[in-house]
Design a protein around this motif. Sequence first.
Motif, mmCIF file in Angstrom:
data_model
loop_
_atom_site.group_PDB
_atom_site.id
_atom_site.type_symbol
_atom_site.label_atom_id
_atom_site.label_comp_id
_atom_site.label_asym_id
_atom_site.label_seq_id
_atom_site.Cartn_x
_atom_site.Cartn_y
_atom_site.Cartn_z
ATOM 1 N N ASP A 69 -113.736 109.682 -60.602
ATOM 2 C CA ASP A 69 -111.914 109.769 -60.148
ATOM 3 C C ASP A 69 -111.205 110.009 -61.581
ATOM 4 N N GLY A 73 -107.949 112.089 -62.383
ATOM 5 C CA GLY A 73 -106.761 111.829 -62.669
ATOM 6 C C GLY A 73 -106.564 112.606 -63.846
ATOM 7 N N THR A 76 -105.192 115.550 -62.690
ATOM 8 C CA THR A 76 -103.766 115.740 -62.438
ATOM 9 C C THR A 76 -103.077 115.775 -63.489
ATOM 10 N N ARG A 77 -102.828 115.092 -64.555
ATOM 11 C CA ARG A 77 -102.377 114.636 -66.042
ATOM 12 C C ARG A 77 -102.130 115.880 -66.444
#
Length: 151
Positions: A69, A73, A76-77
């Motif tokens: 996860d 994340g 994605t960032r």
Amino acid sequence: VRFTTPPQSTRQQQQPKKVSQSIAVPQNRASPSVDQQAKQGTKITTPHKSLMVAVQPVKSAEEDIDDDDDDDGEATRTAHDVTETVLQLRMDNEEKQRQLIILQQRLNQQRELNIRHAKESERELEHRLQLQKDDYEATIQRHLTFIDQVY
């Protein structure tokens, strides 16, 4: 502590660890003796002490899910940051292209103005030269008339 390579049969198989949706990186699982050394925080060296390897303890399945996860994340960032940077660079590029077009137009206008001024200066110089020529010819004619009167 010396690190010895266990025979092939006792080594655990490499298992890919999912880093993001499209990339998988193999993660080596260490032998139990190496895991114990890692938990104690000791460093494992080769017999020649030429390489230092710091081993991290093996994580549980729950920790792996949390890491996935976090990795998603982070991916994605990172993707958002890259997209933002690309958009900013595009905007900067477009602005510089607009400035370049404006500067090219101004340069062309200045060139035309310089050509116009050069032509006007040339015409003015030709006019002055003609006036001076006429003045000299008139002076010569007066002198010739005077010479004729004297004889």
